[in-house]
Design a protein around this motif. Structure first.
Motif, PDB file in Angstrom:
ATOM      1  N   ASP A 137     -27.086 -47.772   2.403  1.00 29.85           N
ATOM      2  CA  ASP A 137     -27.235 -47.252   3.764  1.00 29.85           C
ATOM      3  C   ASP A 137     -25.942 -46.587   4.269  1.00 29.85           C
ATOM      4  N   LEU A 138     -25.092 -46.086   3.334  1.00 34.17           N
ATOM      5  CA  LEU A 138     -23.832 -45.460   3.743  1.00 34.17           C
ATOM      6  C   LEU A 138     -23.706 -44.049   3.195  1.00 34.17           C
ATOM      7  N   ALA A 139     -23.869 -43.909   1.863  1.00 29.55           N
ATOM      8  CA  ALA A 139     -23.507 -42.657   1.189  1.00 29.55           C
ATOM      9  C   ALA A 139     -24.705 -41.727   1.067  1.00 29.55           C
ATOM     10  N   VAL A 140     -24.392 -40.454   0.765  1.00 28.74           N
ATOM     11  CA  VAL A 140     -25.428 -39.442   0.566  1.00 28.74           C
ATOM     12  C   VAL A 140     -25.717 -39.342  -0.925  1.00 28.74           C
ATOM     13  N   VAL A 141     -27.009 -39.400  -1.276  1.00 32.87           N
ATOM     14  CA  VAL A 141     -27.403 -39.371  -2.695  1.00 32.87           C
ATOM     15  C   VAL A 141     -26.989 -38.036  -3.313  1.00 32.87           C
ATOM     16  N   GLY A 142     -26.315 -38.129  -4.476  1.00 38.48           N
ATOM     17  CA  GLY A 142     -25.938 -36.915  -5.219  1.00 38.48           C
ATOM     18  C   GLY A 142     -24.713 -36.207  -4.681  1.00 38.48           C
ATOM     19  N   ALA A 143     -23.997 -36.812  -3.690  1.00 33.96           N
ATOM     20  CA  ALA A 143     -22.809 -36.148  -3.127  1.00 33.96           C
ATOM     21  C   ALA A 143     -21.645 -36.199  -4.126  1.00 33.96           C
ATOM     22  N   ASP A 144     -20.718 -35.222  -3.980  1.00 39.15           N
ATOM     23  CA  ASP A 144     -19.506 -35.241  -4.809  1.00 39.15           C
ATOM     24  C   ASP A 144     -18.536 -36.257  -4.230  1.00 39.15           C
ATOM     25  N   ALA A 145     -17.948 -37.104  -5.062  1.00 37.18           N
ATOM     26  CA  ALA A 145     -16.981 -38.067  -4.546  1.00 37.18           C
ATOM     27  C   ALA A 145     -15.989 -38.398  -5.651  1.00 37.18           C
TER      28      ALA A 145
ATOM     29  N   PRO B  45     -35.009 -36.999  -8.360  1.00 35.26           N
ATOM     30  CA  PRO B  45     -34.215 -35.819  -7.945  1.00 35.26           C
ATOM     31  C   PRO B  45     -34.567 -35.278  -6.558  1.00 35.26           C
ATOM     32  N   SER B  46     -35.803 -35.481  -6.100  1.00 32.25           N
ATOM     33  CA  SER B  46     -36.192 -34.892  -4.805  1.00 32.25           C
ATOM     34  C   SER B  46     -35.428 -35.526  -3.641  1.00 32.25           C
ATOM     35  N   LEU B  47     -34.773 -36.668  -3.879  1.00 32.16           N
ATOM     36  CA  LEU B  47     -34.082 -37.355  -2.777  1.00 32.16           C
ATOM     37  C   LEU B  47     -32.608 -36.950  -2.662  1.00 32.16           C
ATOM     38  N   GLU B  48     -32.180 -35.950  -3.458  1.00 28.66           N
ATOM     39  CA  GLU B  48     -30.776 -35.515  -3.389  1.00 28.66           C
ATOM     40  C   GLU B  48     -30.460 -35.036  -1.974  1.00 28.66           C
ATOM     41  N   GLY B  49     -29.303 -35.471  -1.449  1.00 30.74           N
ATOM     42  CA  GLY B  49     -28.903 -35.062  -0.098  1.00 30.74           C
ATOM     43  C   GLY B  49     -29.382 -36.012   0.983  1.00 30.74           C
ATOM     44  N   LYS B  50     -30.266 -36.969   0.637  1.00 29.96           N
ATOM     45  CA  LYS B  50     -30.726 -37.955   1.619  1.00 29.96           C
ATOM     46  C   LYS B  50     -29.769 -39.157   1.610  1.00 29.96           C
ATOM     47  N   LEU B  51     -29.889 -40.004   2.641  1.00 24.85           N
ATOM     48  CA  LEU B  51     -29.036 -41.189   2.729  1.00 24.85           C
ATOM     49  C   LEU B  51     -29.528 -42.239   1.739  1.00 24.85           C
ATOM     50  N   CYS B  52     -28.596 -42.889   1.041  1.00 26.21           N
ATOM     51  CA  CYS B  52     -28.954 -43.926   0.066  1.00 26.21           C
ATOM     52  C   CYS B  52     -29.567 -45.111   0.816  1.00 26.21           C
TER      53      CYS B  52
END
Length: 1216
Positions: free
Chosen positions: A1197-1205, A1186-1193
């Motif tokens: 290497d494209l999406a943001v971890v935990g983003a709404d999509a 969970p601490s990596l939410e908002g970081k780049l996957c």
């Protein structure tokens, strides 16, 4: 009290309404007189000449005059049109309290603290009578509205009534001699003009105000004893009828209401009180916090009152005048004079249906506010403000003869009530924010909570309610208890549905909002004057009224005035060009309107051009407004048919590209600027003949030469050279010689103007040796040197691609407005052109009328034939027979009537692609990278577009073909479409062809597998990562392929994660524990079976070497369970198992529990066991702590971890 207008100012001491205009005068304690428009709420004028407070002011009934009296002892008469004081009447010796014009005679009556009342003639500007008798300040004096009486009130505690009939006789011219004699006597010996008729005594303190009743022999007075007294009078005497007690301080002003049996009084106790004359009781009291009231005024014709107080004034009404009504089909039910009435539109017949009960309370504003009707049950629901909001339900008997039973009303309390079905009505319970559904027996059927804090409900179709809050409205379905639509609005007062219930108009005080039945906003219209009512006509146009206009609103929000109103009306129904309405007296009226203007605009809006044509032909639609409207909406060619003014015609013709009319108008105007603009437009259209003509008319020789150059007309270019010679224009000569490539001419010109070195160089370079030698001799020693070793070439202008003539024009359909309108409204102006059949391409004879000796040569462009016939040859200028004025060039008559309208430019292909598509790949192919990135961000949460840049560029370049055109023309780009076939329609654009497809990814996947098997992990990782990067810009055709793409993401993600861990493990030479953990995790990636075996073998080997025998045995067991096909692998596994069984121990502890299912964090490479929280990448689905939410996957290497999509969109089939 319904406040209509309020001002903030100094203390208001005098007020007067204008009888016709919405104006009120307020005289202030500061000495200023203000003129306000109470309808618009604006200050129109200020009059500031009095010294000290102005206590009295009054408008004249018919003249543009008003009178004022102040503490400076002056009475001033003003003309408000001229904004100035006309004259001052002097005579009073103390403050003037009130002034008033007489309704017929040219008199002013004034009351003053000098204890007198004076009557003045404002025409002769003299005092005609002084009324003495009071022995204290006279606080007010006023004329009787019909009889020759004056009433006055004084601080001597009396009210006096004066008879001024003898004054009337005196001012009338005497008919016979005897009367004239008696008048002479009175003039000589001082006869009495005005006599006291009655002295009314009864007040205990000074009387501040007294006023007549407009029709009955009654007087009302108010005094400092806090009482209001009612007096009656007959021919001989007057007596007190009653006393109205209630004010708690001095009564300042009191008056009868003209329309109702009530008295209105105000006082220094900061209140206005309303009294019932018949019952002689107080009906209502209106209080202010801090302001004492001083003065009241009533409008002479409308139901308006005004009151002045310490800090300004208010204009108000006591009761609403809007009758409650409901329209049902061809009829309307409405309330008038406590009766429910019925009116049929078609027959214009009206009848009384039944009496409505009178409310028990005596206060004002108790009449019904709204009326709802159920046609099937013949039931009527009335809502009023009685008891804080209540309703009455009447069922109208079928054989109703106009005398219904008074007691059959069912009553109940509720903010508002409306029918929502045949036999159900909804009642708003404001306190609990609930709606109660009741049947016709007034029994509760069910309750429901409303979705917003509602203060009123309206009908919105069967079973639906429109709920109103302070700043929004919602449509609520009572059955399903769901909100069908909502809309932010100003405070809505009335709701009007169109006949088909598809549109609704929401009316607020100063705005109209038009929306669909689901409250989707269509347009908003703002009015400065209050909106009163509205109705939909049969074409879907909303017709509405303000206080002083009937207006229309088109579906796109355009509005305009249909008619001006004298008094406000309430629209009930619009049928054709008839508006049915109720006025404030509850009378049904019908108004015939001219609907042409708004129907014309509606037809334009809906592109019904056949209607537009008919209307132009058959009606007197004209005026600047219509022309400006057509121009603004992009129909200059239609506007042309209304305009007679040549300058406007010229501008419109240029705007619509109608060169014919532009030429005609330019000829009529004949100004240089217009010819120039015509030339520019003709050049844009490629109409060379007209350009030439325009340049000739303005004698613009430079442009004319250049035109001949670009159209390749060398013959006329050589004539231009001759003209420049005749005009002695050296620069023009040189330019023309340059354009023609005529070297001898250039040398001759340079020589003639003395540029011998330049002439020599030109001659030498171009090989004219004889001339060069002659010039060298003339130059002597100053011969310029020429550069060595250069090969000169003749500078010749390039030959034009298309020589002479006009540009080819597109074949297009004839515009609907052309031809059909051409023969209208253009009588004589065209006939002068009809005779000339010359084609536009013909050469033109343009000649100067005065011969050419004067040097102002217009042109010598003579026909070629004429030159050949000429015996002398050459340019014999003097012999030209000068024809009349040059003719305007013109198309042949039949060509003229077939005016073509150029087709509107189509939409660029890339725009069509992005309009139809939500697929990011197609947006990138169209070159619209911005929206492609937005789509990917929304669908897959992608934020890092670096890896996609090259893919986007490839997509864009790959979806176009570039064809080289002519050498000087730009390259032509052609869109390449996917799935094109011979049979495809040429006008339907397919989606773009894309350079990436699914089969390429499958090839890459196989290559990745191969590299993994061979142990080329870096190469394999690159291949798998590139698959992950390409998938977002791949488009597939079927649903099955969509599933395959999604499956591919999962496969590739596992490989990327596993290979990243394996490469990381190989870097960690000095950390054996971490090496074992990473090797163990690799075995839990979802790989192909051969790769799983290799991973297990690898992990087993690493752990065995590190003496972790128990863990190694676990891997060996798992390896044997896969039935390895390579004997060597099985053999090694069995050996490890045998060794471990002898010593089942682990030398080091690992963070690895194979019994507990887990997933691996894609960044930290630690296990996330079942039950622990994790976050995932919205694109590739990799899991993270969970601490990596908002970081780049780190995997894709494209999406943001935990983003709404919203998820992957890769096929048009997902959208349909």
């Amino acid at each position: 009290m319904l406040t209509k207008f309020e001002t903030k100012s100094n203390r208001v001491k005098g007020l007067s309404f204008h009888s016709k205009r919405p104006w009120i005068l307020a005289s202030l304690h500061s000495g200023v007189i203000q003129l306000w428009d109470y309808r618009m709420g604006t200050l129109i004028d200020k009059f500031d000449e009095h010294d000290g407070p102005v206590r009295g002011v009054h408008f004249h009934k018919s003249q543009p005059l008003f009178v004022s009296g102040g503490d400076d002892y002056k009475i001033k008469v003003w003309n408000y049109k001229m904004h100035r004081c006309l004259f001052t009447l002097l005579g009073h010796l103390d403050y003037i309290r009130t002034v008033q014009f007489h309704h017929e005679s040219p008199w002013i009556v004034s009351a003053s603290d000098d204890q007198t009342i004076r009557i003045w003639n404002w025409q002769s500007r003299t005092c005609v009578s002084v009324l003495t008798g009071h022995n204290h300040y006279v606080m007010c004096a006023s004329f009787h509205p019909k009889e020759d009486l004056v009433v006055s009130a004084s601080l001597d505690q009396t009210v006096r009534v004066w008879d001024i009939s003898s004054l009337k006789k005196k001012t009338a011219s005497p008919a016979d001699d005897i009367l004239r004699l008696s008048q002479m006597n009175t003039d000589l010996f001082g006869g009495v003009d005005a006599v006291v008729k009655y002295v009314l005594e009864g007040h205990d303190r000074g009387v501040n105000w007294a006023a007549f009743h407009p029709t009955l022999p009654l007087i009302v007075s108010g005094a400092d004893d806090r009482q209001v007294k009612l007096w009656r009078m007959n021919e001989t005497k007057a007596w007190e009828v009653d006393t109205l007690r209630g004010h708690t301080n001095n009564v300042s002003c009191v008056m009868f209401h003209a329309k109702q049996d009530i008295i209105v009084s105000n006082s220094e106790d900061k209140s206005i009180r309303v009294w019932d004359v018949t019952k002689r009781t107080g009906i209502q009291t209106f209080r202010r916090e801090h302001d004492r009231f001083w003065i009241l005024a009533a409008h002479p014709e409308m139901n308006l009152l005004a009151a002045g107080h310490d800090s300004g004034m208010i204009v108000f009404k006591l009761e609403r005048e809007r009758p409650a009504f409901a329209v049902s089909g061809d009829s309307i039910f409405y309330i008038k004079d406590r009766f429910l009435r019925f009116y049929e539109f078609s027959t214009q017949r009206e009848s009384q249906v039944l009496p409505i009960r009178r409310p028990g309370s005596v206060s004002l504003n108790q009449s019904p506010k709204t009326l709802s009707y159920s046609p099937t049950e013949n039931a009527v629901l009335l809502c009023s403000d009685t008891d804080g909001g209540s309703y009455e339900l009447y069922v109208i008997p079928k054989d109703s003869t106009g005398r219904g039973d008074m007691h059959d009303a069912k009553r109940g309390l509720g903010g508002s009530a409306v029918f929502v079905a045949r036999n159900r009505f909804a009642v708003l319970d404001k306190s609990n924010n609930q709606v109660l559904l009741k049947n016709l027996k007034n029994e509760l059927v069910k309750k429901g909570t409303l979705p917003i804090a509602t203060d009123a409900i309206f009908y919105a179709g069967t079973g639906n309610l429109l709920c109103r809050a302070e700043d929004k409205v919602v449509i609520f379905d009572l059955q399903q208890r769901i909100v069908l639509g909502d809309l932010q609005t100003p405070f809505v007062k009335y709701v009007i549905w169109s006949n088909d219930m598809e549109s609704v108009a929401l009316l607020s005080k100063h705005a109209i909002i038009i929306a669909s039945k689901k409250l989707v906003h269509q347009c908003t219209l703002h009015e400065t004057i209050r909106v009163k009512s509205g109705g939909w006509d049969d074409n879907g146009v909303f017709i509405y009224t303000t206080l002083n206009h009937i207006k229309y609103c088109l579906p796109n929000g355009d509005s305009g005035i249909i008619k001006t109103l004298d008094v406000p009306i309430y629209i009930t129904k619009v049928s054709g060009n008839t508006i049915f309405c109720l006025d404030r007296d509850g009378k049904n009226r019908s108004i015939i309107i001219d609907a042409t203007e708004y129907l014309f605009k509606l037809s334009l809006l809906r592109k019904r051009y056949d209607h537009v044509m008919n209307m132009i032909r058959n009606s007197q639609l004209c005026g600047q407004a219509v022309i400006a409207y057509l121009q603004q909406k992009g129909f200059p060619e239609v506007a042309l048919h209304f305009v007679k003014d040549e300058r406007t015609r010229f501008n419109l013709a240029l705007e619509s590209g109608n060169i014919q009319i532009a030429v005609a108008s330019a000829t009529a105007i004949d100004e240089k600027d217009h010819w120039y603009r015509l030339g520019v437009e003709a050049l844009r259209q490629g109409n060379a003949g007209i350009v030439e003509y325009a340049y000739q008319r303005t004698k613009n020789f430079e442009r004319l030469s250049f035109l001949y150059l670009v159209t390749g007309n060398m013959e006329k270019l050589s004539k231009m050279l001759k003209i420049a010679e005749v005009k002695n224009d050296v620069m023009g000569q040189f330019h023309n010689a340059l354009y023609l490539g005529d070297v001898r001419e250039r040398v001759k010109i340079l020589e003639s103007v003395g540029h011998l070195p330049l002439a020599y160089i030109t001659a030498s370079v171009h090989g004219l040796h004889d001339v060069a030698e002659r010039l060298a001799a003339e130059l002597g020693d100053n011969v310029p040197s020429l550069p060595e070793g250069k090969v000169p070439t003749l500078l010749m202008p390039a030959s034009p691609i298309a020589c002479a003539g006009d540009w080819p024009l597109l074949r297009v359909m004839r515009g609907v407005f052309d031809g059909g309108l051409d023969n209208m409204g253009r009588g004589g102006a065209e006939e002068e052109y009809e005779a000339d059949e010359a084609e536009w391409g013909e050469e033109l004879d343009i000649v100067d009328e005065d011969g050419l000796q004067n040097g102002d040569v217009t042109a010598i462009l003579e026909d070629g034939e004429a030159a050949e016939e000429n015996d002398e040859g050459g340019w014999e200028l003097e012999d030209l027979g000068l024809p009349p004025e040059a003719e305007t060039p013109k198309t042949s008559a039949n060509a003229r009537s077939a005016v073509f309208v150029a087709p509107t430019p189509g939409m660029p292909v890339n725009q069509i692609w992005i309009q139809k598509s939500s697929l990011a790949a197609e947006h990138a192919a169209a070159g619209n990278f911005d929206t492609a990135m937005r789509l990917l961000n929304r669908q897959l949460g992608i934020k890092n577009f670096g890896p996609l840049k090259s893919l986007f560029l490839d997509l864009h370049t790959g979806s176009y073909i570039y064809l080289p055109a002519l050498s000087s023309a730009p390259v032509i780009s052609l869109a390449v479409e996917r799935g094109w076939s011979e049979s495809a329609s040429p006008n339907v654009r397919g989606p773009p062809a894309l350079v990436f497809n699914f089969s390429q990814l499958e090839e890459k996947l196989k290559a990745g597998y191969k590299a993994t098997t061979a142990g080329k992990f870096t190469e394999a990782l690159r291949l798998f990562a590139s698959i992950l990067h390409t998938i977002p810009v791949v488009v597939v055709e079927s649903r099955r392929e969509v599933d395959e793409v999604k499956e591919l993401i999962i496969i590739v993600k596992e490989y990327v994660l596993g290979l990243q861990m394996e490469l990381k493990r190989r870097e960690m030479k000095d950390n054996p524990v971490r090496q074992q953990e990473l090797a163990a995790y690799f075995t839990h990636c979802n790989l192909q079976m051969p790769h799983v075996r290799l991973a297990l073998l690898n992990a087993m080997t690493v752990c065995y070497k590190a003496k972790n025998l128990a863990t190694a045995a676990n891997f060996a067991r798992r390896l044997l369970e896969t039935n390895p096909t390579i004997e060597n692998q099985a053999k090694t596994a069995r050996q490890v198992l045998a060794a471990a069984e002898r010593n089942m121990t682990d030398a080091t502890d690992l963070n690895y529990d194979f019994r507990n299912p887990f997933v691996i964090c894609g960044a930290t490479y630690v296990p996330i066991y079942r039950g622990q929280k994790d976050v995932s990448c919205p694109y590739c689905g990799s899991r993270f702590v969970p601490s990596l939410e908002g970081k780049l996957c780190t995997v894709c290497d494209l999406a943001v971890v935990g983003a709404d999509a919203s998820g992957l969109l890769c096929s048009p089939t997902q959208i349909r």
